[in-house]
Design a protein around this motif. Sequence first.
Motif, PDB file in Angstrom:
ATOM      1  N   THR A  62     -11.453 -12.263   6.271  1.00  0.00           N
ATOM      2  CA  THR A  62     -10.675 -11.125   6.744  1.00  0.00           C
ATOM      3  C   THR A  62      -9.257 -11.192   6.171  1.00  0.00           C
ATOM      4  O   THR A  62      -8.741 -12.259   5.844  1.00  0.00           O
ATOM      5  CB  THR A  62     -10.593 -11.114   8.282  1.00  0.00           C
ATOM      6  N   CYS A  63      -8.656 -10.035   6.082  1.00  0.00           N
ATOM      7  CA  CYS A  63      -7.297  -9.909   5.552  1.00  0.00           C
ATOM      8  C   CYS A  63      -6.310 -10.655   6.464  1.00  0.00           C
ATOM      9  O   CYS A  63      -6.358 -10.501   7.682  1.00  0.00           O
ATOM     10  CB  CYS A  63      -6.927  -8.425   5.466  1.00  0.00           C
ATOM     11  N   ASP A  64      -5.429 -11.445   5.845  1.00  0.00           N
ATOM     12  CA  ASP A  64      -4.414 -12.176   6.613  1.00  0.00           C
ATOM     13  C   ASP A  64      -3.415 -11.233   7.281  1.00  0.00           C
ATOM     14  O   ASP A  64      -2.775 -11.599   8.253  1.00  0.00           O
ATOM     15  CB  ASP A  64      -3.617 -13.107   5.686  1.00  0.00           C
ATOM     16  N   HIS A  65      -3.287 -10.027   6.750  1.00  0.00           N
ATOM     17  CA  HIS A  65      -2.241  -9.120   7.221  1.00  0.00           C
ATOM     18  C   HIS A  65      -2.729  -8.145   8.288  1.00  0.00           C
ATOM     19  O   HIS A  65      -2.039  -7.915   9.269  1.00  0.00           O
ATOM     20  CB  HIS A  65      -1.645  -8.346   6.043  1.00  0.00           C
ATOM     21  N   CYS A  66      -3.926  -7.556   8.079  1.00  0.00           N
ATOM     22  CA  CYS A  66      -4.382  -6.531   9.032  1.00  0.00           C
ATOM     23  C   CYS A  66      -5.726  -6.877   9.677  1.00  0.00           C
ATOM     24  O   CYS A  66      -6.179  -6.159  10.559  1.00  0.00           O
ATOM     25  CB  CYS A  66      -4.458  -5.161   8.348  1.00  0.00           C
ATOM     26  N   GLY A  67      -6.380  -7.955   9.221  1.00  0.00           N
ATOM     27  CA  GLY A  67      -7.632  -8.368   9.834  1.00  0.00           C
ATOM     28  C   GLY A  67      -8.860  -7.636   9.320  1.00  0.00           C
ATOM     29  O   GLY A  67      -9.972  -7.899   9.769  1.00  0.00           O
ATOM     30  N   SER A  68      -8.693  -6.736   8.367  1.00  0.00           N
ATOM     31  CA  SER A  68      -9.828  -5.997   7.822  1.00  0.00           C
ATOM     32  C   SER A  68     -10.790  -6.944   7.089  1.00  0.00           C
ATOM     33  O   SER A  68     -10.352  -7.884   6.425  1.00  0.00           O
ATOM     34  CB  SER A  68      -9.315  -4.935   6.829  1.00  0.00           C
ATOM     35  N   PRO A  69     -12.098  -6.710   7.182  1.00  0.00           N
ATOM     36  CA  PRO A  69     -13.053  -7.531   6.432  1.00  0.00           C
ATOM     37  C   PRO A  69     -13.301  -7.017   5.016  1.00  0.00           C
ATOM     38  O   PRO A  69     -14.131  -7.564   4.300  1.00  0.00           O
ATOM     39  CB  PRO A  69     -14.324  -7.415   7.286  1.00  0.00           C
ATOM     40  N   VAL A  76      -7.866  -8.499  -2.619  1.00  0.00           N
ATOM     41  CA  VAL A  76      -6.934  -7.453  -2.224  1.00  0.00           C
ATOM     42  C   VAL A  76      -7.623  -6.617  -1.151  1.00  0.00           C
ATOM     43  O   VAL A  76      -8.771  -6.208  -1.300  1.00  0.00           O
ATOM     44  CB  VAL A  76      -6.527  -6.567  -3.432  1.00  0.00           C
ATOM     45  N   CYS A  77      -6.890  -6.361  -0.070  1.00  0.00           N
ATOM     46  CA  CYS A  77      -7.448  -5.641   1.069  1.00  0.00           C
ATOM     47  C   CYS A  77      -7.595  -4.154   0.744  1.00  0.00           C
ATOM     48  O   CYS A  77      -6.656  -3.522   0.261  1.00  0.00           O
ATOM     49  CB  CYS A  77      -6.527  -5.832   2.276  1.00  0.00           C
ATOM     50  N   ALA A  78      -8.771  -3.590   1.027  1.00  0.00           N
ATOM     51  CA  ALA A  78      -9.013  -2.175   0.783  1.00  0.00           C
ATOM     52  C   ALA A  78      -8.298  -1.308   1.816  1.00  0.00           C
ATOM     53  O   ALA A  78      -8.117  -0.110   1.603  1.00  0.00           O
ATOM     54  CB  ALA A  78     -10.508  -1.884   0.805  1.00  0.00           C
ATOM     55  N   ASP A  79      -7.873  -1.887   2.928  1.00  0.00           N
ATOM     56  CA  ASP A  79      -7.229  -1.098   3.976  1.00  0.00           C
ATOM     57  C   ASP A  79      -5.701  -1.124   3.881  1.00  0.00           C
ATOM     58  O   ASP A  79      -5.065  -0.090   4.017  1.00  0.00           O
ATOM     59  CB  ASP A  79      -7.697  -1.570   5.351  1.00  0.00           C
ATOM     60  N   CYS A  80      -5.101  -2.296   3.656  1.00  0.00           N
ATOM     61  CA  CYS A  80      -3.624  -2.339   3.594  1.00  0.00           C
ATOM     62  C   CYS A  80      -3.113  -2.596   2.175  1.00  0.00           C
ATOM     63  O   CYS A  80      -1.912  -2.600   1.947  1.00  0.00           O
ATOM     64  CB  CYS A  80      -3.064  -3.370   4.578  1.00  0.00           C
ATOM     65  N   ALA A  81      -4.033  -2.816   1.216  1.00  0.00           N
ATOM     66  CA  ALA A  81      -3.704  -2.972  -0.205  1.00  0.00           C
ATOM     67  C   ALA A  81      -2.874  -4.217  -0.509  1.00  0.00           C
ATOM     68  O   ALA A  81      -2.283  -4.317  -1.584  1.00  0.00           O
ATOM     69  CB  ALA A  81      -3.016  -1.710  -0.746  1.00  0.00           C
TER      70      ALA A  81
HETATM   71 ZN   LIG Z   1      -5.313  -5.793   5.078  1.00  0.00          ZN
END
Ligand SMILES: [Zn+2]
Length: 105
Positions: A62-69, A76-81
């Motif tokens: 999961t993303c360290d910043h927003c928790g998105s999987p 690179v997170c698809a939700d917070c980039a």
């Molecule tokens: Zn994220």
Amino acid sequence: MNDAVARALREFNERLDVFDPAPGPAVAEVRVGEQVIALRAPVVRALTEALLRYQDPRDRGTCDHCGSPRLDDNFVCADCARPSGVFGQLLAERASRYEPPAELT
Ligand SMILES: [Zn+2]
């Protein structure tokens, strides 16, 4: 695709039945298209365990910043980039310093 799934289930049944000479009656049935595959208790337990242990190869945590999987191949997170984790940060730093060879510009 249905045939491949049905074949995999039948082969899974056969592989486990070898280890259990008295596996008992079927306790579940799986319908794949027109085919019905009966599963005995040892097979149901093994299949349940296999499903619980399955990890999708696209699952990068999961993303360290927003928790998105939803992390891509470069973490690179698809939700917070934002790049996630140390590895994602390293890739982002390297990418920012990359200069293409002159013949490609
Ligand atoms: Zn994220």
